[in-house]
Design a protein around this motif. Structure first.
Motif, PDB file in Angstrom:
ATOM      1  N   GLY A 166       0.807  -1.205   0.000  1.00 10.51           N
ATOM      2  CA  GLY A 166       0.000   0.000   0.000  1.00 10.51           C
ATOM      3  C   GLY A 166       0.844   1.260   0.000  1.00 10.51           C
ATOM      4  O   GLY A 166       1.963   1.277   0.529  1.00 10.51           O
ATOM      5  N   PHE A 167       0.296   2.312  -0.625  1.00 10.04           N
ATOM      6  CA  PHE A 167       0.978   3.600  -0.691  1.00 10.04           C
ATOM      7  C   PHE A 167      -0.012   4.680  -0.271  1.00 10.04           C
ATOM      8  O   PHE A 167      -1.172   4.677  -0.698  1.00 10.04           O
ATOM      9  N   SER A 168       0.455   5.599   0.538  1.00  7.68           N
ATOM     10  CA  SER A 168      -0.399   6.689   0.992  1.00  7.68           C
ATOM     11  C   SER A 168       0.452   7.927   1.222  1.00  7.68           C
ATOM     12  O   SER A 168       1.682   7.857   1.342  1.00  7.68           O
ATOM     13  N   GLU A 169      -0.219   9.073   1.251  1.00  9.49           N
ATOM     14  CA  GLU A 169       0.472  10.332   1.512  1.00  9.49           C
ATOM     15  C   GLU A 169       0.565  10.535   3.027  1.00  9.49           C
ATOM     16  O   GLU A 169      -0.376  10.252   3.766  1.00  9.49           O
ATOM     17  N   GLY A 170       1.721  11.001   3.484  1.00  9.56           N
ATOM     18  CA  GLY A 170       1.889  11.199   4.916  1.00  9.56           C
ATOM     19  C   GLY A 170       3.093  12.064   5.224  1.00  9.56           C
ATOM     20  O   GLY A 170       3.707  12.653   4.324  1.00  9.56           O
ATOM     21  N   GLU A 171       3.419  12.127   6.486  1.00  5.52           N
ATOM     22  CA  GLU A 171       4.536  12.941   6.942  1.00  5.52           C
ATOM     23  C   GLU A 171       5.457  12.100   7.809  1.00  5.52           C
ATOM     24  O   GLU A 171       5.031  11.144   8.461  1.00  5.52           O
ATOM     25  N   ARG A 172       6.713  12.476   7.806  1.00  4.80           N
ATOM     26  CA  ARG A 172       7.698  11.900   8.710  1.00  4.80           C
ATOM     27  C   ARG A 172       8.654  13.010   9.125  1.00  4.80           C
ATOM     28  O   ARG A 172       9.259  13.656   8.271  1.00  4.80           O
ATOM     29  N   ASP A 173       8.725  13.229  10.385  1.00  7.25           N
ATOM     30  CA  ASP A 173       9.560  14.309  10.935  1.00  7.25           C
ATOM     31  C   ASP A 173       9.161  15.660  10.344  1.00  7.25           C
ATOM     32  O   ASP A 173      10.009  16.504  10.043  1.00  7.25           O
ATOM     33  N   GLY A 174       7.849  15.848  10.137  1.00  5.00           N
ATOM     34  CA  GLY A 174       7.359  17.118   9.633  1.00  5.00           C
ATOM     35  C   GLY A 174       7.526  17.329   8.146  1.00  5.00           C
ATOM     36  O   GLY A 174       7.222  18.402   7.633  1.00  5.00           O
ATOM     37  N   VAL A 175       8.004  16.307   7.424  1.00  6.53           N
ATOM     38  CA  VAL A 175       8.230  16.426   5.980  1.00  6.53           C
ATOM     39  C   VAL A 175       7.200  15.574   5.254  1.00  6.53           C
ATOM     40  O   VAL A 175       7.009  14.394   5.584  1.00  6.53           O
ATOM     41  N   LYS A 176       6.521  16.162   4.266  1.00  2.25           N
ATOM     42  CA  LYS A 176       5.536  15.417   3.502  1.00  2.25           C
ATOM     43  C   LYS A 176       6.231  14.494   2.508  1.00  2.25           C
ATOM     44  O   LYS A 176       7.282  14.798   1.968  1.00  2.25           O
ATOM     45  N   GLY A 177       5.594  13.370   2.282  1.00  2.79           N
ATOM     46  CA  GLY A 177       6.139  12.413   1.329  1.00  2.79           C
ATOM     47  C   GLY A 177       5.174  11.260   1.130  1.00  2.79           C
ATOM     48  O   GLY A 177       3.994  11.343   1.461  1.00  2.79           O
ATOM     49  N   MET A 178       5.710  10.188   0.576  1.00  2.00           N
ATOM     50  CA  MET A 178       4.917   9.006   0.288  1.00  2.00           C
ATOM     51  C   MET A 178       5.278   7.910   1.275  1.00  2.00           C
ATOM     52  O   MET A 178       6.461   7.580   1.462  1.00  2.00           O
ATOM     53  N   LEU A 179       4.254   7.381   1.949  1.00  2.00           N
ATOM     54  CA  LEU A 179       4.446   6.270   2.865  1.00  2.00           C
ATOM     55  C   LEU A 179       4.123   4.972   2.139  1.00  2.00           C
ATOM     56  O   LEU A 179       3.151   4.896   1.378  1.00  2.00           O
ATOM     57  N   ALA A 180       4.948   3.975   2.371  1.00  2.02           N
ATOM     58  CA  ALA A 180       4.731   2.660   1.774  1.00  2.02           C
ATOM     59  C   ALA A 180       4.719   1.621   2.884  1.00  2.02           C
ATOM     60  O   ALA A 180       5.498   1.702   3.839  1.00  2.02           O
ATOM     61  N   SER A 181       3.841   0.669   2.773  1.00  2.00           N
ATOM     62  CA  SER A 181       3.779  -0.433   3.731  1.00  2.00           C
ATOM     63  C   SER A 181       3.709  -1.743   2.967  1.00  2.00           C
ATOM     64  O   SER A 181       2.949  -1.872   1.999  1.00  2.00           O
ATOM     65  N   VAL A 182       4.535  -2.699   3.405  1.00  2.00           N
ATOM     66  CA  VAL A 182       4.610  -3.997   2.746  1.00  2.00           C
ATOM     67  C   VAL A 182       4.565  -5.071   3.826  1.00  2.00           C
ATOM     68  O   VAL A 182       5.263  -4.978   4.839  1.00  2.00           O
ATOM     69  N   SER A 183       3.749  -6.063   3.598  1.00  2.00           N
ATOM     70  CA  SER A 183       3.730  -7.254   4.449  1.00  2.00           C
ATOM     71  C   SER A 183       4.044  -8.452   3.568  1.00  2.00           C
ATOM     72  O   SER A 183       3.443  -8.615   2.496  1.00  2.00           O
ATOM     73  N   LEU A 184       4.995  -9.242   4.013  1.00  2.00           N
ATOM     74  CA  LEU A 184       5.369 -10.407   3.220  1.00  2.00           C
ATOM     75  C   LEU A 184       5.622 -11.596   4.134  1.00  2.00           C
ATOM     76  O   LEU A 184       5.901 -11.453   5.324  1.00  2.00           O
ATOM     77  N   THR A 185       5.523 -12.758   3.546  1.00  2.00           N
ATOM     78  CA  THR A 185       5.725 -14.018   4.261  1.00  2.00           C
ATOM     79  C   THR A 185       6.882 -14.767   3.618  1.00  2.00           C
ATOM     80  O   THR A 185       6.886 -14.994   2.406  1.00  2.00           O
ATOM     81  N   LEU A 186       7.883 -15.141   4.448  1.00  2.00           N
ATOM     82  CA  LEU A 186       9.049 -15.874   3.966  1.00  2.00           C
ATOM     83  C   LEU A 186       8.944 -17.321   4.409  1.00  2.00           C
ATOM     84  O   LEU A 186       8.545 -17.615   5.547  1.00  2.00           O
ATOM     85  N   ASN A 187       9.324 -18.226   3.518  1.00  2.11           N
ATOM     86  CA  ASN A 187       9.354 -19.638   3.865  1.00  2.11           C
ATOM     87  C   ASN A 187      10.547 -19.917   4.774  1.00  2.11           C
ATOM     88  O   ASN A 187      11.672 -19.495   4.495  1.00  2.11           O
ATOM     89  N   ASN A 188      10.323 -20.642   5.851  1.00  2.00           N
ATOM     90  CA  ASN A 188      11.388 -21.014   6.786  1.00  2.00           C
ATOM     91  C   ASN A 188      11.310 -22.515   7.021  1.00  2.00           C
ATOM     92  O   ASN A 188      10.393 -23.008   7.678  1.00  2.00           O
ATOM     93  N   ASN A 189      12.276 -23.241   6.465  1.00  2.86           N
ATOM     94  CA  ASN A 189      12.316 -24.693   6.607  1.00  2.86           C
ATOM     95  C   ASN A 189      13.332 -25.151   7.642  1.00  2.86           C
ATOM     96  O   ASN A 189      13.643 -26.338   7.713  1.00  2.86           O
ATOM     97  N   TYR A 190      13.869 -24.231   8.433  1.00  2.00           N
ATOM     98  CA  TYR A 190      14.934 -24.570   9.366  1.00  2.00           C
ATOM     99  C   TYR A 190      14.418 -24.526  10.808  1.00  2.00           C
ATOM    100  O   TYR A 190      13.577 -23.706  11.159  1.00  2.00           O
ATOM    101  N   PRO A 191      14.982 -25.377  11.669  1.00  2.00           N
ATOM    102  CA  PRO A 191      14.555 -25.407  13.087  1.00  2.00           C
ATOM    103  C   PRO A 191      15.255 -24.329  13.902  1.00  2.00           C
ATOM    104  O   PRO A 191      15.942 -24.629  14.888  1.00  2.00           O
ATOM    105  N   VAL A 192      15.109 -23.097  13.500  1.00  2.00           N
ATOM    106  CA  VAL A 192      15.790 -21.996  14.173  1.00  2.00           C
ATOM    107  C   VAL A 192      14.757 -21.128  14.882  1.00  2.00           C
ATOM    108  O   VAL A 192      13.614 -21.026  14.453  1.00  2.00           O
ATOM    109  N   ASP A 193      15.191 -20.522  15.969  1.00  2.00           N
ATOM    110  CA  ASP A 193      14.293 -19.715  16.779  1.00  2.00           C
ATOM    111  C   ASP A 193      15.062 -18.497  17.266  1.00  2.00           C
ATOM    112  O   ASP A 193      15.998 -18.619  18.051  1.00  2.00           O
ATOM    113  N   PHE A 194      14.691 -17.329  16.761  1.00  2.00           N
ATOM    114  CA  PHE A 194      15.352 -16.111  17.213  1.00  2.00           C
ATOM    115  C   PHE A 194      14.503 -14.912  16.820  1.00  2.00           C
ATOM    116  O   PHE A 194      13.534 -15.037  16.068  1.00  2.00           O
ATOM    117  N   GLU A 195      14.872 -13.756  17.328  1.00  2.00           N
ATOM    118  CA  GLU A 195      14.162 -12.513  17.043  1.00  2.00           C
ATOM    119  C   GLU A 195      15.085 -11.576  16.283  1.00  2.00           C
ATOM    120  O   GLU A 195      16.212 -11.315  16.707  1.00  2.00           O
TER     121      GLU A 195
END
Length: 831
Positions: free
Chosen positions: A259-288
């Motif tokens: 998604g793309f929308s108009e917004g501000e960051r630190d008082g500056v106007k610009g374009m905000l983008a948001s992306v959600s994605l899912t990655l395949n994980n076939n490994y027995p690993v656990d971390f943040e």
């Protein structure tokens, strides 16, 4: 006591021998032929095993633990229980390590703290050779258990100049090495990154597919204790070869939200983008994974030039769980587009952003690049920032094929223009032209949530009729446009209504047969003609990022062209009047006229020049020319034309024709001979233009023929003089500006179809515009006839007679004999 054991394999030799001729050894049962888990793991590393599923997913955690345990076990067995080669073979084939969990406990300033959990045991049945199996069992039974002190394992890459990949700090470990005994291991290991520059070079080769294989060597000084006996410190080295199909690849991912929308960051106007994605994980690993900031790059104009920064993005803290797909949320911000991104590349008309958006709109996969930002996020270890800031990762970005992005493509207020007759045949001006209001409803993708305006448009358009290409509509010039947000009818979706006024766009006819079918359908079909339009549209957009062009948007539409009054050609209702002779030759008259015509369509047309043949009974008798005529829908009055007329040039045609046929020809439009020839298969038949005579002053107004009566009244009335046997005719000339000369008259008069008399006169006399009298014309009476008797009986009164005459006339240099018939001519009889 100290000893050193080093094993280095040649590149061409496998680390583990495969003796296919010795599968059974003495007392070994058949089920012992299967290799151990450890051997399977290490052999799969060497040979590129294609096994999938559970064993495949365990490979990487197993290697971490197996490398450590193998070094320890080889050191113990190599101290005297067996020969070094036997010890190594037994350790590799009998050892089984089943990992249960591998996790990153935490990130450290220099690396990560990893937690490794699993079950360790020795399974002698997995050893192929009986001698090795027996010696290994004996040695491990005597040793019973092995304990290593804290150990540092350094991992190098021999084929990369012994670059230090990293170091692992292994805590003290105690394992039962007797056959069949299981030890559960659970320990933390400090993993420290090595030479970042060297690792970065290897990463680049891996990312761009240049890494063919990878040989890894582990070195460790292992301090070992077995029971109460200290076995000293052993220096051990082991190599493992990873072939190309064993090296991990970039995980597959799927974008679930963009998604793309108009917004501000630190008082500056610009374009905000948001992306959600899912990655395949076939490994027995656990971390943040901590928050991470990176730059999104796109290619510039040149392949070897630096990438251009498109946006900055930040990932949220992300939890990775064993063998579970990973959900990653990314937010980005674009303040403005760099000029180098939207400027046209040298020797082209496209910019880097054009190529990026073009691939995306066409549904093609394109590459964007990710590089660690030099502006770190809080909580991100410095070593990760230092490593990632110079690593550029190619990321395939799937395209999104926008079907029906431009819909309801229509033309309104259409105005057709004929070609410029004096243009070069290959120039745009030599084609028909079209002006109209172009309307298009843009189906805004759901990803776009920001204000957008369309300032200009242009297109490369093909026009089709029933699937066949008619021609090209040249809209390559920028046309001003305006846009309005709207809701698409019958759909709960936003759209953008774009309108643009197109002026005199050339329509290049490429198939004359198709054009002929279109004209025929318009004239005779009686139903609307549907023309299909397929176009590649360039749109100049204005957003919070500025103004830039989105190119090659596919568009399809239909243009409905109404038929010409249901196929009835009489709906044109052409009327010709105000005739005026402009010039003459010996054989032709140049006639000016005013035409009233009804245009039954809703389309206007401009005609800079056209020439049309005029036929009578399939014989061409002249041609008419129109210049700079503009035809609007509905009635059109006083359209000026000029006709060159060669009347009655064929014998037997004089005076009997009541209609004229108009038809184009190959020179109707000099710059488009094909167009004129194509239109020539159609004709328009109109009544022969009738000349209007002036009122007869010798009759009361109510006795003059109405203006709607057919044909002019050339002879108003006549006066018969019985004594002198002469007649004087009142002539009504329909030519308001030109004198006509009568050079001869051969006529007969009758009353109720019985002869009255005849006139033969060959002296020229003038007939000026308006009303005039002829000289006294000699009459040869038909004495004794019923008609003559009626004339005498009407002496002093009036009667009506008929007349037929062959009259010689001259106008300027042109002369001809014409046939004339008159009915109901009022005649006054005097002495």
């Amino acid at each position: 006591m100290s000893a050193q054991h080093s094993h280095r394999s040649e590149e061409s030799a496998p680390l583990l021998s495969e003796d296919v001729d010795h599968r059974n050894y003495g007392d070994a049962p058949d089920h012992e032929n299967a290799p151990s888990t450890a051997a399977s793991t290490l052999r799969s590393v060497q040979e590129g095993s294609s096994r999938k599923g559970r064993k495949q997913s365990r490979r990487w955690p197993s290697i971490i633990a197996l490398t450590i345990l193998t070094l320890v076990l080889i050191a113990i067995l190599g101290l005297g229980f067996a020969a070094p080669e036997v010890a190594e073979q037994y350790a590799k084939e009998a050892m089984v390590f089943e990992p249960t969990d591998l996790s990153i406990d935490s990130f450290t300033p220099s690396g990560v703290r990893a937690r490794i959990q699993g079950n360790f045991r020795m399974d002698a049945s997995k050893v192929h050779k009986k001698a090795v199996r027996d010696l290994g069992r004996a040695g491990t039974w005597i040793a019973r258990a092995a304990e290593s002190k804290r150990t540092q394992v350094d991992v190098f890459l021999p084929e990369w100049g012994d670059v230090l990949l990293g170091s692992a700090d292994i805590p003290p470990l105690v394992v039962d090495i007797r056959n069949g005994h299981t030890t559960h291991l659970d320990f933390l290991s400090e993993l420290t990154a090595g030479d970042l520059d060297g690792i970065r070079r290897i990463a680049d080769d891996w990312l761009y597919g240049r890494l063919g294989q990878l040989r890894v060597r582990g070195n460790a000084d292992v301090s070992i204790k077995s029971g109460i006996f200290s076995l000293g410190t052993q220096t051990v080295s082991e190599e493992v070869l990873f072939r190309v199909n064993q090296i991990p690849v970039m995980p597959k991912y799927q974008i679930s939200h963009l998604g793309f929308s108009e917004g501000e960051r630190d008082g500056v106007k610009g374009m905000l983008a948001s992306v959600s994605l899912t990655l395949n994980n076939n490994y027995p690993v656990d971390f943040e994974i901590p928050r991470f900031r990176f730059d999104i790059l796109v290619p510039g104009c040149l392949a070897d030039a630096d990438y251009l920064v498109l946006a900055q993005a930040t990932t949220a803290e992300t939890q990775v769980s064993p063998k579970t797909d990973v959900n990653v949320n990314v937010s980005g911000f674009v303040q403005e587009l760099p000029k180098t991104l939207i400027a046209a590349c040298p020797d082209t008309q496209t910019s880097p952003i054009d190529r990026l958006l073009g691939s995306y709109i066409e549904g093609k996969e394109t590459l964007v690049y990710v590089r660690g930002s030099s502006s770190p996020s809080s909580g991100t270890p410095k070593w990760i920032i230092d490593f990632m800031k110079d690593v550029v990762i190619p990321v395939p970005f799937p395209g999104h094929e926008f079907k029906d992005l431009i819909r309801n493509f229509t033309l309104a207020d259409v105005h057709f223009g004929l070609p410029d007759p004096f243009a070069s045949p290959d120039s745009p001006k030599s084609n028909p032209r079209l002006s109209a209001v172009v309307k298009a409803l843009i189906n805004l993708p759901e990803e776009i949530k920001f204000p957008i305006d369309v300032a200009r448009v242009r297109a490369d358009s093909d026009v089709y009729y029933k699937g066949r290409k008619l021609g090209k509509l040249d809209l390559h010039k920028w046309q001003h446009a305006n846009s309005t947000r709207t809701t698409i009818p019958d759909e709960d979706q936003e759209g953008l209504l774009v309108q643009s006024i197109v002026k005199e766009a050339p329509l290049n006819i490429t198939d004359d047969d198709v054009f002929t079918d279109v004209i025929q359908a318009l004239v005779f079909g009686g139903e609307p003609v549907v023309l299909g339009v397929q176009a590649q549209v360039d749109v100049e957009t204005t957003t919070v990022l500025g103004t830039f062009v989105v190119r090659n948007i596919p568009a399809q539409g239909k243009v409905f062209v109404k038929p010409i009054s249901g196929g009835n050609m009489t709906s044109f209702s052409p009327e010709v009047g105000q005739l005026e002779i402009l010039d003459t030759t010996k054989t032709t008259l140049t006639i000016g006229a005013k035409v009233n015509v009804t245009n039954p369509t809703e389309y206007a047309a401009s005609v800079p020049y056209i020439d049309i043949n005029i036929s009578v009974n399939d014989t061409i008798v002249g041609h008419a020319t129109a210049r700079d005529v503009f035809v609007v829908p509905g009635p059109n009055h006083n359209l000026a034309i000029v006709a060159i007329w060669s009347p009655f040039s064929q014998s037997g045609k004089e005076g009997y024709n009541t209609t004229l046929t108009l038809r184009t020809h190959s020179l109707s439009i000099p710059s488009q001979p094909r167009l004129g020839a194509t239109l020539s298969i159609f004709n328009v038949t109109i009544p022969t233009p009738q000349l209007k005579s002036p009122a007869n002053p010798n009759r009361p107004v109510d006795q003059n023929p109405p203006s709607s009566s057919p044909g002019p009244q050339f002879i108003g009335d006549a006066v018969f003089h019985l004594l002198t046997s002469t007649a004087v005719l009142t002539l009504l000339s329909p030519l308001p500006h030109t004198s006509v000369y009568i050079t001869s008259v051969s006529a007969t008069a009758a009353y109720n179809n019985t002869p009255v008399g005849s006139i033969d006169y060959d002296l020229p006399f003038e007939v000026p515009p308006g009303v005039s009298l002829t000289p006294r014309l000699p009459v040869d009476w038909s004495l004794g006839s019923v008609g003559y008797k009626a004339v005498k009986e009407a002496l002093g009164g009036r009667l009506k007679v008929e007349a037929e005459a062959k009259v010689g006339i001259r106008v300027g240099r042109w002369s001809e004999k014409v046939w004339y018939e008159g009915r109901g001519i009022g005649a006054r009889v005097s002495i």
